[in-house]
Motif scaffolding. Structure first.
Motif, short mmCIF file in Angstrom:
data_model
loop_
_atom_site.label_atom_id
_atom_site.label_comp_id
_atom_site.label_asym_id
_atom_site.label_seq_id
_atom_site.Cartn_x
_atom_site.Cartn_y
_atom_site.Cartn_z
N ALA A 390 1.21 -1.51 -0.06
CA ALA A 390 0.06 0.13 0.06
C ALA A 390 0.54 1.50 -0.31
N ASP A 395 -2.12 4.43 -2.28
CA ASP A 395 -3.51 4.47 -2.25
C ASP A 395 -4.19 4.58 -1.26
N GLU A 396 -4.69 6.20 -0.73
CA GLU A 396 -5.36 5.89 -0.29
C GLU A 396 -6.95 5.18 0.44
N GLN A 397 -7.14 3.79 -0.50
CA GLN A 397 -8.54 3.22 -0.15
C GLN A 397 -7.70 1.68 0.55
N ALA A 398 -6.80 1.86 -0.40
CA ALA A 398 -5.88 -0.16 0.40
C ALA A 398 -5.32 0.32 1.46
N TRP A 399 -5.07 1.44 1.94
CA TRP A 399 -4.96 2.06 3.32
C TRP A 399 -5.66 1.66 4.37
N ASP A 400 -7.12 3.15 3.83
CA ASP A 400 -7.83 2.87 5.22
C ASP A 400 -8.62 1.52 4.99
N LEU A 401 -8.96 0.55 4.58
CA LEU A 401 -8.98 -1.00 3.60
C LEU A 401 -8.25 -2.02 4.82
N HIS A 405 -10.14 -2.07 8.02
CA HIS A 405 -11.67 -3.20 8.01
C HIS A 405 -10.68 -4.37 7.50
N TRP A 410 -12.76 -7.64 2.23
CA TRP A 410 -13.36 -6.80 0.70
C TRP A 410 -13.19 -7.30 -0.58
N GLU A 414 -15.43 -7.92 -3.42
CA GLU A 414 -14.93 -6.91 -4.61
C GLU A 414 -14.69 -7.42 -6.35
N SER A 470 -8.78 -5.99 -8.18
CA SER A 470 -9.17 -5.43 -7.42
C SER A 470 -8.49 -4.10 -6.58
#
Length: 604
Positions: A390, A395-401, A405, A410, A414, A470
């Motif tokens: 990550a 990538d912000e989405q990868a970090w959030d996941l 989460h 996820w 996906e 994904s």
């Protein structure tokens, strides 16, 4: 610095197990002008050696940890005395600076010297082995592995041959250090994928200093070792021997027509299993020989011949690799290799602690216990490879996941369009294992082999495509950048600037697909080494000791009454490994600690 006094030093010993009965009988040293020899059964030589080493500010070795242990074992020095000096290991320095091609695929001292110093350094070794053969110590002058005591036996008969050989080793070590340091100070110029000049001199110097710190701690870790429980050892050994015998008896039903059957011989195993009706089909690409490794047999695990073979192999390995060699020992001292892999990862040998099975149902870790009044505290970096991926994707989405989460739940939703895991084409664990296999550079065939359970190459290929998709464009952009750099410069550069040399194909091209693996694993090595040094700095305050680094895990030992506070400090120290690394954007780390009051198995 003009007040520094460098001294190259080497020991000649009766064997390679420094923690066992073997001892040093000869020490040689070199500086810029002179070579010295010290025979350790002479009191005047012992006194002179102590005087010379005491005056030195910096010591140069090839494989420093072993020689330091042997010097301490003479009773002339302590670990604190030696490790307070500047420690320089030409073996580690060579691995930091050189590719395997630079040294003709061998990082042995003689081979490095031949390639780097431009001289044939094998003459003394050849003379040594011929002398051993003439004295009846070895059966052939071409023998590679020498028996314990061979050097001492030859020294007793022909000391001049051993002294000549030993002095040459130390002289080579001295000269090699100078040649390698020149490369460290003035490394060759490289260019990144955009054609920009890449200045790496400062990064290399920082890495060299880190490796030196890590090696000091590795020496202390080896010296302390981890305690073995004799009662648990006896029980595990008896159980393994019983199970080995049972599986061997079951296997004998299928090997009656195969005299001198060897369960490690792939041709013999393949022939036996075919005769038993097992439809083997995996073959090697080069020779077409049947593959009988565990992954190739897993799909036939229910066949009694395969079950007998796999069980016999498993318990034979437990006994020959771990239990029998550990027998009678109170403390286990695994040998640590601070640059144990091309990726910079640490490893261990005799035994390889990172290879001890944890899911076999046979818990050998129950024999590894804390000392009296102490507890083990084990900390593990959580999802380290995924976090590094990550970071490089940015990538912000990868970090959030990852941070908030369940990443693989996820991913499954996906790919398969539903959170219902029962409806997925593969399990969550298969998604996780395949994702890591991709990061290790695996292709469809290797993924199919790794996952097993009858997965075909086509199914593995589709799963790889689904997982990469994904992640989105950030992954594909990173993969393209890494491959481009690998093809153009033959390297990946880690978070600390470590140059990860990508292996070459048979045609001489960089294996660009392996670039991501080298980038991620090399960065994980950087993180672990920084974490280890960070932990070592805090350990004395708590009375704690590092016992083992295993993969992304540190095994430590601390007085029981301080276990809880040390567990918090241990996690914090590992999580803070990159605090002073000067990163352009954050790489959040997570380390989870577990207290084990009884044995190492409690950590899993």
């Amino acid at each position: 610095m003009t007040d520094q006094r460098f001294l190259a030093i080497d020991t000649e010993t009766t064997g390679l197990d420094w923690w066992g009965p073997h001892e040093a009988f000869l020490v040689t040293t070199s500086d810029a002008e002179n070579d010295w020899t010290y025979v350790l059964d002479r009191e005047e030589d012992r006194e002179a050696l102590v005087a010379q080493v005491t005056k030195a500010t910096d010591l140069i070795f090839f494989n420093a940890q072993f020689d330091i242990h042997m010097l301490v074992k003479t009773g002339l020095f302590t670990y604190d005395e030696l490790l307070a000096k500047g420690i320089h290991d030409t073996s580690v320095l060579a691995r930091l600076l050189l590719t395997v091609e630079d040294v003709n695929y061998s990082f042995r001292l003689k081979n490095i010297a031949t390639q780097i110093l431009g001289e044939d350094s094998a003459d003394e070794e050849t003379e040594l082995k011929h002398a051993m053969h003439e004295e009846g110590i070895i059966s052939s002058p071409t023998r590679v592995k020498l028996p314990d005591g061979a050097y001492k036996d030859l020294f007793d008969a022909r000391p001049e041959v051993v002294i000549k050989y030993a002095e040459k080793d130390t002289r080579i070590t001295w000269e090699l250090y100078g040649a390698l340091m020149a490369r460290l100070d003035d490394p060759p110029v490289h260019f990144d994928e955009r054609g920009r000049k890449d200045s790496i001199a400062e990064n290399l110097k920082s890495l060299w200093n880190l490796e030196r710190e890590v090696q000091i701690e590795a020496t202390r870790i080896e010296a302390r070792g981890i305690r073995l429980d004799p009662v648990a050892m006896a029980g595990l050994t008896a159980e393994a021997e019983k199970l080995e015998a049972q599986y061997e008896a079951n296997l004998s039903e299928y090997t009656a027509d195969f005299p001198d059957f060897n369960a490690d011989s792939s041709p013999q195993v393949g022939a036996m299993l075919l005769a038993a009706g097992v439809p083997l089909h995996h073959r090697t690409e080069k020779t077409g020989e049947l593959v009988t490794a565990k992954w190739a047999l897993d799909e036939f695990a229910d066949h009694p011949a395969v079950a007998a073979l796999q069980g016999y192999r498993l318990y034979s390995k437990f006994l020959s690799t771990y239990l029998h060699p550990w027998s009678g020992r109170e403390v286990l001292h695994p040998g640590l290799h601070t640059v144990g892999a091309d990726t910079g990862r640490m490893s261990s040998s005799r035994p390889a602690m990172q290879n001890i099975p944890t899911r076999s149902g046979f818990q050998m870790r129950t024999a590894l216990v804390p000392r009296d009044g102490m507890s083990l505290v084990v900390a593990d970096y959580s999802s380290i490879e995924l976090r590094i991926l990550a970071y490089y994707m940015d990538d912000e989405q990868a970090w959030d996941l990852i941070l908030n989460h369940d990443f693989f739940l996820w991913m499954g939703e996906e790919i398969y369009g539903t959170p219902d895991q029962e409806s997925w084409g593969v399990s969550r664990s298969t998604l996780k294992n395949t994702t890591y296999a991709i990061m290790y550079g695996a292709w469809d065939k290797k993924v199919a082999e790794t996952i097993g359970n009858g997965m075909t190459t086509d199914e593995a290929g589709q799963l790889i495509t689904d997982i990469k998709s994904s992640f989105g464009n950030a992954y594909f952009d990173l993969e393209a950048r890494v491959k481009r750099q690998a093809r153009q410069t033959r390297r990946a550069t880690t978070i600390l600037g470590r140059r990860q040399w990508i292996p070459l194909s048979l045609k001489g091209w960089p294996k660009a697909y392996a670039g991501l693996n080298y980038l991620i694993q090399g960065t994980a090595a950087d993180v672990m080494k920084l974490g280890l040094v960070n932990v070592a700095a805090a350990a004395p305050e708590y009375g704690a000791h590092i016992l083992l680094p295993v993969h992304d895990e540190l095994v430590t030992e601390v007085p029981t009454e301080r276990a809880e506070e040390w567990a918090r400090e241990l996690s914090a120290r590992m999580e803070g490994a990159l605090d002073n690394a000067g990163l352009k954007y954050p790489l959040p780390l997570k380390a989870e600690s577990v207290i084990c009051h009884n044995n190492y198995a409690e950590a899993k």
